[in-house]
Design a protein around this motif. Structure first.
Motif, PDB file in Angstrom:
ATOM      1  N   TYR A  20       0.831  -1.209   0.000  1.00  0.00           N
ATOM      2  CA  TYR A  20       0.000   0.000   0.000  1.00  0.00           C
ATOM      3  C   TYR A  20       0.871   1.266   0.000  1.00  0.00           C
ATOM      4  O   TYR A  20       0.528   2.272  -0.603  1.00  0.00           O
ATOM      5  N   HIS A  21       2.001   1.184   0.674  1.00  0.00           N
ATOM      6  CA  HIS A  21       2.894   2.347   0.710  1.00  0.00           C
ATOM      7  C   HIS A  21       3.871   2.363  -0.468  1.00  0.00           C
ATOM      8  O   HIS A  21       4.815   3.150  -0.485  1.00  0.00           O
ATOM      9  N   GLY A  22       3.656   1.462  -1.411  1.00  0.00           N
ATOM     10  CA  GLY A  22       4.447   1.499  -2.647  1.00  0.00           C
ATOM     11  C   GLY A  22       5.697   0.636  -2.626  1.00  0.00           C
ATOM     12  O   GLY A  22       6.425   0.564  -3.615  1.00  0.00           O
ATOM     13  N   PHE A  23       5.977  -0.018  -1.475  1.00  0.00           N
ATOM     14  CA  PHE A  23       7.198  -0.823  -1.370  1.00  0.00           C
ATOM     15  C   PHE A  23       6.948  -2.230  -1.913  1.00  0.00           C
ATOM     16  O   PHE A  23       6.612  -3.156  -1.181  1.00  0.00           O
ATOM     17  N   SER A  24       7.080  -2.375  -3.213  1.00  0.00           N
ATOM     18  CA  SER A  24       6.928  -3.683  -3.835  1.00  0.00           C
ATOM     19  C   SER A  24       7.822  -3.682  -5.071  1.00  0.00           C
ATOM     20  O   SER A  24       8.160  -2.612  -5.590  1.00  0.00           O
ATOM     21  N   VAL A  25       8.202  -4.874  -5.521  1.00  0.00           N
ATOM     22  CA  VAL A  25       9.110  -4.946  -6.664  1.00  0.00           C
ATOM     23  C   VAL A  25       8.413  -4.335  -7.886  1.00  0.00           C
ATOM     24  O   VAL A  25       7.286  -4.707  -8.211  1.00  0.00           O
ATOM     25  N   GLY A  35       7.192  -1.528  -7.899  1.00  0.00           N
ATOM     26  CA  GLY A  35       6.123  -0.675  -7.402  1.00  0.00           C
ATOM     27  C   GLY A  35       6.547   0.771  -7.381  1.00  0.00           C
ATOM     28  O   GLY A  35       7.705   1.082  -7.600  1.00  0.00           O
ATOM     29  N   PRO A  36       5.628   1.684  -7.074  1.00  0.00           N
ATOM     30  CA  PRO A  36       4.235   1.421  -6.764  1.00  0.00           C
ATOM     31  C   PRO A  36       3.445   0.888  -7.969  1.00  0.00           C
ATOM     32  O   PRO A  36       3.609   1.377  -9.088  1.00  0.00           O
ATOM     33  N   HIS A  37       2.572  -0.067  -7.663  1.00  0.00           N
ATOM     34  CA  HIS A  37       1.765  -0.745  -8.669  1.00  0.00           C
ATOM     35  C   HIS A  37       0.939   0.229  -9.522  1.00  0.00           C
ATOM     36  O   HIS A  37       0.923   0.151 -10.744  1.00  0.00           O
ATOM     37  N   TRP A  38       0.261   1.174  -8.864  1.00  0.00           N
ATOM     38  CA  TRP A  38      -0.644   2.088  -9.581  1.00  0.00           C
ATOM     39  C   TRP A  38       0.128   3.025 -10.513  1.00  0.00           C
ATOM     40  O   TRP A  38      -0.362   3.361 -11.588  1.00  0.00           O
ATOM     41  N   ASP A  39       1.353   3.393 -10.122  1.00  0.00           N
ATOM     42  CA  ASP A  39       2.147   4.253 -11.012  1.00  0.00           C
ATOM     43  C   ASP A  39       2.524   3.491 -12.277  1.00  0.00           C
ATOM     44  O   ASP A  39       2.648   4.069 -13.359  1.00  0.00           O
ATOM     45  N   HIS A  40       2.742   2.187 -12.116  1.00  0.00           N
ATOM     46  CA  HIS A  40       3.096   1.330 -13.243  1.00  0.00           C
ATOM     47  C   HIS A  40       1.962   1.362 -14.271  1.00  0.00           C
ATOM     48  O   HIS A  40       2.166   1.639 -15.459  1.00  0.00           O
ATOM     49  N   ILE A  41       0.752   1.137 -13.781  1.00  0.00           N
ATOM     50  CA  ILE A  41      -0.404   1.131 -14.688  1.00  0.00           C
ATOM     51  C   ILE A  41      -0.593   2.515 -15.311  1.00  0.00           C
ATOM     52  O   ILE A  41      -0.791   2.654 -16.517  1.00  0.00           O
ATOM     53  N   LEU A  42      -0.486   3.523 -14.462  1.00  0.00           N
ATOM     54  CA  LEU A  42      -0.725   4.884 -14.933  1.00  0.00           C
ATOM     55  C   LEU A  42       0.263   5.284 -16.037  1.00  0.00           C
ATOM     56  O   LEU A  42      -0.127   5.915 -17.031  1.00  0.00           O
ATOM     57  N   GLY A  43       1.514   4.885 -15.876  1.00  0.00           N
ATOM     58  CA  GLY A  43       2.537   5.226 -16.873  1.00  0.00           C
ATOM     59  C   GLY A  43       2.163   4.690 -18.246  1.00  0.00           C
ATOM     60  O   GLY A  43       2.203   5.415 -19.251  1.00  0.00           O
ATOM     61  N   TYR A  44       1.790   3.415 -18.301  1.00  0.00           N
ATOM     62  CA  TYR A  44       1.429   2.823 -19.596  1.00  0.00           C
ATOM     63  C   TYR A  44       0.115   3.394 -20.105  1.00  0.00           C
ATOM     64  O   TYR A  44      -0.073   3.601 -21.295  1.00  0.00           O
ATOM     65  N   TRP A  45      -0.802   3.646 -19.161  1.00  0.00           N
ATOM     66  CA  TRP A  45      -2.107   4.165 -19.592  1.00  0.00           C
ATOM     67  C   TRP A  45      -1.969   5.541 -20.237  1.00  0.00           C
ATOM     68  O   TRP A  45      -2.520   5.809 -21.309  1.00  0.00           O
ATOM     69  N   LYS A  46      -1.184   6.395 -19.583  1.00  0.00           N
ATOM     70  CA  LYS A  46      -0.990   7.750 -20.137  1.00  0.00           C
ATOM     71  C   LYS A  46      -0.344   7.651 -21.513  1.00  0.00           C
ATOM     72  O   LYS A  46      -0.741   8.340 -22.450  1.00  0.00           O
ATOM     73  N   ALA A  47       0.660   6.777 -21.624  1.00  0.00           N
ATOM     74  CA  ALA A  47       1.350   6.633 -22.905  1.00  0.00           C
ATOM     75  C   ALA A  47       0.372   6.110 -23.964  1.00  0.00           C
ATOM     76  O   ALA A  47       0.431   6.521 -25.124  1.00  0.00           O
TER      77      ALA A  47
END
Ligand code: A3P
Length: 299
Positions: free
Chosen positions: A166-171, A173-185
């Motif tokens: 939840y605090h973004g500490f994942s391999v 991660g953060p998970h939501w930024d990952h999705i957002l990056g591709y989505w924006k692109a």
């Protein structure tokens, strides 16, 4: 680089922050090399994902689609080779990836969009982005991360794992930024980034496998459709089939991770067995805050 030792994994795993994501030291070294040396070819296709979102399944499907003239369910290399060994990971098998360049090749990556080697973007390579309901990703991630350091469930409380994720500490991660990056692109490069939702692939496999094949440049002919080729690919790559193959039940994908860990349950909404009401509210609010504006449903 900033670093973070995962307390829920009893200090057995340390992540480093490179650019805007967290990962292991060895991977970051490979990422730096990939960013410096990869010369992507315009016909290369990248299979992109946040871990635990269906990468293994996507690799199997793409491999079965592109090799279908040579192989079927009776002789496919997928029967004896783990999907991860059929399509390499950019930041893990960099040498192999570089060696295959020049031929149109299929390469997987967990890298966030903004950290992809620039030549991928400059070459306008196609990308398939598979994503999955965040709560199932968290549960799947919990088991993978825990098993990788051989911690039994009783020594690795899910609440703590949730809190770190939840605090973004994942391999990666953060998970939501990952999705957002591709989505924006994908908003700007709609024709070269194909978003595929794990749950949709499960619900309507034929439609989605057909779309996937078209997107990657291997559309099915009418004759193939009539002959049931799509259905046999779906069956070959199904969880039931792949998870029961000797190669996927035994063996190691790398020094730490056993093949079987990539085939856990593949059950939708397994998260209901783990999440408290409070966790549901917290993650739903966070995802709404991060991704609500783009309308992606991740519940
Ligand atoms: P679970 O842990 O929920 O079972 P990745 O491949 O990105 O690491 O994702 C792993 C998840 O995909 C695991 O989820 C795994 O069981 C599931 N999976 C693996 N192969 C699959 C397949 N052929 N069909 C559907 N799901 C699959």
């Amino acid at each position: 680089l900033p670093q973070h030792t995962c307390s829920w994994l009893k200090g057995k795993s340390t992540l480093f922050k490179y650019q805007d994501f967290w990962s292991y030291e060895e991977i970051i070294k490979e990422v730096v090399l990939a960013q410096q040396s990869l010369k992507a070819h315009p016909t290369d296709v990248f299979l992109c994902s946040y871990p635990k979102s269906g990468t293994t399944w996507l690799k199997a499907l793409v491999f079965a689609i592109i090799t279908r003239e040579k192989f079927d369910e009776s002789n496919s290399p997928l029967l004896t080779t783990m999907p991860h060994n059929c399509i390499p990971f950019l930041e893990v098998e960099l040498e192999q990836t570089i060696a295959s360049q020049g031929n149109s090749s299929f390469v997987a990556t967990h890298l966030p969009y903004n950290s992809l080697p620039k030549s991928i973007l400059a070459s306008n390579c196609k990308m398939v982005y598979i994503y999955r309901n965040v709560k199932d990703v968290i549960v799947s991630y919990y088991h993978m991360a825990r098993e990788a350091v051989k911690l039994p469930m009783e020594d690795a409380p899910f609440e703590e794992a949730f809190d770190e994720f939840y605090h973004g500490f994942s391999v990666y991660g953060p998970h939501w930024d990952h999705i957002l990056g591709y989505w924006k692109a994908s908003m700007e490069r709609r024709e070269i980034i194909f978003f595929l939702k794990y749950e949709d692939l499960k619900k309507e496999p034929s439609i989605n496998v057909k779309k996937l094949a078209e997107f990657i440049g291997y559309p099915f002919t009418i004759e193939e459709e009539k002959a049931g080729v799509i259905e046999s690919i779906i069956k070959l790559c199904s969880f039931e089939n792949l998870s029961n193959l000797e190669v996927n039940k035994n063996g190691y994908a790398n020094e730490m991770i056993e093949n079987r860990l990539f085939f856990r349950k593949a059950k939708d909404e397994d998260w209901k067995n783990y999440f408290t009401d409070e966790m549901i509210e917290k993650i739903d609010n966070l995802i709404y805050e991060k991704l609500g504006a783009i309308g992606l449903v991740l519940k």
